[in-house]
Motif scaffolding. Sequence first.
Motif, PDB file in Angstrom:
ATOM      1  N   ALA A  96       3.101   5.420  20.824  1.00 54.64           N
ATOM      2  CA  ALA A  96       4.002   5.530  19.680  1.00 54.64           C
ATOM      3  C   ALA A  96       5.357   4.902  20.001  1.00 54.64           C
ATOM      4  N   VAL A  97       5.865   5.157  21.227  1.00 56.86           N
ATOM      5  CA  VAL A  97       7.182   4.654  21.600  1.00 56.86           C
ATOM      6  C   VAL A  97       7.180   3.132  21.738  1.00 56.86           C
ATOM      7  N   LEU A  98       6.042   2.548  22.131  1.00 55.29           N
ATOM      8  CA  LEU A  98       5.963   1.091  22.243  1.00 55.29           C
ATOM      9  C   LEU A  98       6.324   0.406  20.924  1.00 55.29           C
ATOM     10  N   GLY A  99       6.145   1.131  19.816  1.00 58.28           N
ATOM     11  CA  GLY A  99       6.505   0.580  18.524  1.00 58.28           C
ATOM     12  C   GLY A  99       7.964   0.145  18.450  1.00 58.28           C
ATOM     13  N   PHE A 100       8.822   0.793  19.224  1.00 59.46           N
ATOM     14  CA  PHE A 100      10.237   0.433  19.223  1.00 59.46           C
ATOM     15  C   PHE A 100      10.440  -0.996  19.745  1.00 59.46           C
ATOM     16  N   PHE A 101       9.421  -1.557  20.396  1.00 58.38           N
ATOM     17  CA  PHE A 101       9.552  -2.909  20.932  1.00 58.38           C
ATOM     18  C   PHE A 101       8.813  -3.921  20.070  1.00 58.38           C
ATOM     19  N   GLY A 102       8.426  -3.502  18.855  1.00 56.34           N
ATOM     20  CA  GLY A 102       7.859  -4.448  17.915  1.00 56.34           C
ATOM     21  C   GLY A 102       6.359  -4.369  17.756  1.00 56.34           C
ATOM     22  N   TYR A 103       5.685  -3.469  18.484  1.00 57.12           N
ATOM     23  CA  TYR A 103       4.239  -3.320  18.289  1.00 57.12           C
ATOM     24  C   TYR A 103       3.983  -2.424  17.091  1.00 57.12           C
ATOM     25  N   PRO A 104       2.865  -2.640  16.374  1.00 56.25           N
ATOM     26  CA  PRO A 104       2.684  -1.937  15.094  1.00 56.25           C
ATOM     27  C   PRO A 104       2.239  -0.486  15.225  1.00 56.25           C
ATOM     28  N   THR A 105       2.822   0.290  16.141  1.00 54.45           N
ATOM     29  CA  THR A 105       2.493   1.715  16.239  1.00 54.45           C
ATOM     30  C   THR A 105       3.570   2.530  15.533  1.00 54.45           C
ATOM     31  N   GLY A 128       6.177   4.195  16.291  1.00 51.18           N
ATOM     32  CA  GLY A 128       7.589   3.991  16.603  1.00 51.18           C
ATOM     33  C   GLY A 128       8.211   2.852  15.807  1.00 51.18           C
ATOM     34  N   TYR A 129       7.444   1.819  15.532  1.00 53.81           N
ATOM     35  CA  TYR A 129       7.952   0.665  14.815  1.00 53.81           C
ATOM     36  C   TYR A 129       8.423   1.057  13.420  1.00 53.81           C
ATOM     37  N   TYR A 130       7.544   1.768  12.695  1.00 58.80           N
ATOM     38  CA  TYR A 130       7.871   2.143  11.323  1.00 58.80           C
ATOM     39  C   TYR A 130       8.965   3.201  11.299  1.00 58.80           C
ATOM     40  N   LEU A 131       8.916   4.094  12.311  1.00 63.38           N
ATOM     41  CA  LEU A 131       9.928   5.134  12.398  1.00 63.38           C
ATOM     42  C   LEU A 131      11.317   4.515  12.562  1.00 63.38           C
ATOM     43  N   ALA A 132      11.409   3.560  13.492  1.00 61.91           N
ATOM     44  CA  ALA A 132      12.706   2.923  13.737  1.00 61.91           C
ATOM     45  C   ALA A 132      13.162   2.141  12.509  1.00 61.91           C
ATOM     46  N   GLN A 142       0.839  -1.191   0.000  1.00 60.51           N
ATOM     47  CA  GLN A 142       0.000   0.000   0.000  1.00 60.51           C
ATOM     48  C   GLN A 142       0.875   1.243   0.000  1.00 60.51           C
ATOM     49  N   PRO A 143       0.380   2.343  -0.616  1.00 59.25           N
ATOM     50  CA  PRO A 143       1.194   3.560  -0.711  1.00 59.25           C
ATOM     51  C   PRO A 143       1.578   4.065   0.681  1.00 59.25           C
ATOM     52  N   LEU A 144       2.686   4.802   0.746  1.00 52.59           N
ATOM     53  CA  LEU A 144       3.227   5.250   2.035  1.00 52.59           C
ATOM     54  C   LEU A 144       2.205   6.033   2.867  1.00 52.59           C
ATOM     55  N   PRO A 145       1.468   7.020   2.276  1.00 52.23           N
ATOM     56  CA  PRO A 145       0.518   7.762   3.118  1.00 52.23           C
ATOM     57  C   PRO A 145      -0.485   6.850   3.818  1.00 52.23           C
ATOM     58  N   PHE A 146      -0.930   5.795   3.132  1.00 49.09           N
ATOM     59  CA  PHE A 146      -1.869   4.867   3.759  1.00 49.09           C
ATOM     60  C   PHE A 146      -1.223   4.132   4.920  1.00 49.09           C
ATOM     61  N   LYS A 147       0.047   3.768   4.700  1.00 56.55           N
ATOM     62  CA  LYS A 147       0.755   3.053   5.761  1.00 56.55           C
ATOM     63  C   LYS A 147       0.914   3.962   6.975  1.00 56.55           C
ATOM     64  N   VAL A 148       1.220   5.232   6.723  1.00 57.46           N
ATOM     65  CA  VAL A 148       1.360   6.183   7.829  1.00 57.46           C
ATOM     66  C   VAL A 148       0.034   6.313   8.578  1.00 57.46           C
ATOM     67  N   LEU A 149      -1.060   6.449   7.800  1.00 55.94           N
ATOM     68  CA  LEU A 149      -2.367   6.588   8.444  1.00 55.94           C
ATOM     69  C   LEU A 149      -2.714   5.349   9.258  1.00 55.94           C
ATOM     70  N   LYS A 150      -2.329   4.187   8.748  1.00 56.75           N
ATOM     71  CA  LYS A 150      -2.610   2.948   9.475  1.00 56.75           C
ATOM     72  C   LYS A 150      -1.824   2.924  10.794  1.00 56.75           C
ATOM     73  N   ALA A 151      -0.563   3.386  10.739  1.00 54.09           N
ATOM     74  CA  ALA A 151       0.242   3.442  11.964  1.00 54.09           C
ATOM     75  C   ALA A 151      -0.368   4.420  12.962  1.00 54.09           C
ATOM     76  N   VAL A 152      -0.844   5.561  12.435  1.00 51.04           N
ATOM     77  CA  VAL A 152      -1.490   6.544  13.308  1.00 51.04           C
ATOM     78  C   VAL A 152      -2.722   5.917  13.960  1.00 51.04           C
ATOM     79  N   ARG A 153      -3.514   5.187  13.138  1.00 50.66           N
ATOM     80  CA  ARG A 153      -4.733   4.564  13.644  1.00 50.66           C
ATOM     81  C   ARG A 153      -4.400   3.587  14.785  1.00 50.66           C
TER      82      ARG A 153
END
Lengths: 305, 304
Positions: free
Chosen positions: A252-261, A263-267, A85-96
Amino acid sequence: MWLPSLASVWSESAWLRAWRSGIGWRGLVIGALAVAGLWAAVVLDLDPRDLVPGPGGLAQGKEFLSRAFKPALTYEADFVPEGTQPLPFKVLKAVRTTVIFAAAAISLAVLGGLILGSLASTAWWFEDPAGGSTRLRRVFLRSVAPVVYGGTRVLISLMRSVHELLWAVLFLAAFGLSNFAAVIAIAIPYTGTLAKVFAEILDESPREAAAALRAAGASPAQVFLFGLLPQALPDISAYAFYRFECALRSSAVLGFFGYPTLGYYLAASFENLHFGEVWTYLYALIALVLVVDWWSGALRRRFVA
Amino acid sequence: MSRQVEIRELYRQRPRSRFLRWSSAALAVLAIASWFSGELGTDDLFSARRLANLERFVGELVPYPLQGEAFDAGVAFRWARDLMAEKGWAAAGKTLALSVAAIVLAAFGALVLAPAAARTFASPEPYLPGPRPPGPLRRTSWKAVVWGGRALLILFRSMPEYVLAFLLLAMLGPTAWPVVLALAIHNSGILGKLTAEIVENLDPKPMAALRGLGARRPQIVVFGLYPLVFPRFLLFFFYRWETCVREATVLGMLGVVSLGYWIVDARARNHYDEMFALILVGAAIVVLGDLVSILTRELVRRFG
C-alpha cells in the motif's frame, strides 16, 4: 582521610541500598533509556509547543477528522469526466492491485527464504555425527560448508538491511516505473527476513527424527527434506502468513512512489483536499489489514506456543 | 499390536490442522493468481529500453570523480569523506535520534494501554474475588474497557507508519514530530498488544497479594505488573527498536532531514552515486542497530 569517609557515605547511601535490593539493574536501564530519549529530543529539536498545530494546520486537521464518520462514496471533485468508474469500484481496484503486489512479493520471498533459510540453518550441515563418512565429505564439511553458511548469513543480512522503499527508489532509478520491479523491491528484504526466521525455526525444531534418519543412512538432503522440514512446516507457514500482512502494508505504501496501489490514490485524494475519499481508502486499507491480521493471528495461536 | 499398526497410529496422531492447510492453499492460489493477473508486466522489465537504462544507471553509481577514470582509492575515500561530512554523519545521527525518540514514546503508550487491554487485570475484581460478585453493569463495562483497549491497539498497528506520517505532516508542519509520532503510534500498538499478552500470562499470585493488602488498581499496575513485565518487555522493546531504525531511515523521504531525505534529494538531482552511497550508510546503521539490539536482548535474557 576523606577517602574512607567518602566510601562510608557511599556504602550508607540509599543508592547502594537500592542497588543491593535488586531494583538496581532496572533503574539503570530506565535511566539509560531516559538519557537516550533526552538526547534524541535535543538532536531533533523536539519542542512540545510544536505539537500544537498552527491555525492552518488546525483547520485542516479538524476538517480531516470530521470526515472520519463520513467517508466518501462518490467523487468529491467538482468535475468528474464522463465514463469514470464509480469510486467504490476504483477503491476495490486499488485493493486488488495492493493484494496482487503483496501476494506476488510474498511468493517470491517464501521461495527465496526457504532456499536461503535452509542454507543458513546449522541443523543439517554441521550435524554429521560421523564427521563425514568419506574423505571427500569431510573435506566438504570443513571447507565449503562454512563458506556457504557464512556467505548466506551475510547475504541475508544485506537484503534485510535495505528497506523495501529504498529498494523501490533504487529500482525506480534503474528501470523506471515497472510493477514487476516494485514486487521485487518488496520481495528482497522480505526474503532476507523470512530466511533468517526460517533458519531459526529449523534450528529450533526437534532433531530426533533427523538423527534417526541419519543413523539409518540417509543423505543430508534426505535428512533435511524428510527429517527436519516436515516438523518445521507449520511454524514456517504461520510466519509466512504474518509477513503477508506486513507485505500488504508495504505494498500500500509503495503507492506513494507512483505505483497503482492504495497509497497512490490516498495521497492523490489528500493532496486535492478530498478528505472523504482519503477516509474511504484508509478504511479499505484498515479492513484489508485486519482481515489478514485476524487470519494470521488465528494461525499463530494454534501453532506457535 | 504389530509394529505396522503402531506406526499407523503414530501417523494418525501427528500434529496437523485443516485450518492451516486450507490457509496455506488459499495463499498459494492467491500468489499464483497474482502472477497471472496481468498487472505485473513481467516481460516488460527486460525490454531493450529498460536494459539500456539499467546500464547507464549502473555506470552512474560509481562516485562522480571516478566516472570514466581508473579506480583510485584515495579519490574514492575523499569523496566519501566529504559526502559524510556534508550530510552523512548528521543525517545518520538524526535517523538514530528519530528511532530512539519514537521507541521511548511508544513504550510509554504501550505501558499505559496494555493493562487496559489485558483481560486478567481489566476485570471488575482483578486477581481476587471481591466481597460480593460483581453486578452485570460492572461486568459489561469492564468488558467494554478491554474491547476498547484492544480495538485502539489494533487500529494503531494496522496503520502503516508512512501513511500516518504523511497525514500528520500536513497538520503539524515540517518538524520531526510527524515522523516521531507516526513511528510511536504504530509501535505502541504492537508493543501494547505484546505487553497485554505478557500481562495475561503472568502468575497472578503477586498481584493477588498486593490487592489483598489493599492496593488500588494504579498501585497494582506500578508495583505488581510493571516490575514483573519488565524483562520481557525489554526484549520486545529492542526488537521493535530495530524496525524503528529501518523505518526512520525511510520516513525522512517525507521531508525530515534523516537519511531518506538526502536519498530522495540525490535521486531528484540524478546524483545516483550519492544516492547509492547514502543507501549503504542506511544499511550500515540498520546492521549496527541489529547488533546492539541482539547484544542487549542477550544480556536481558541472561540477567533479566
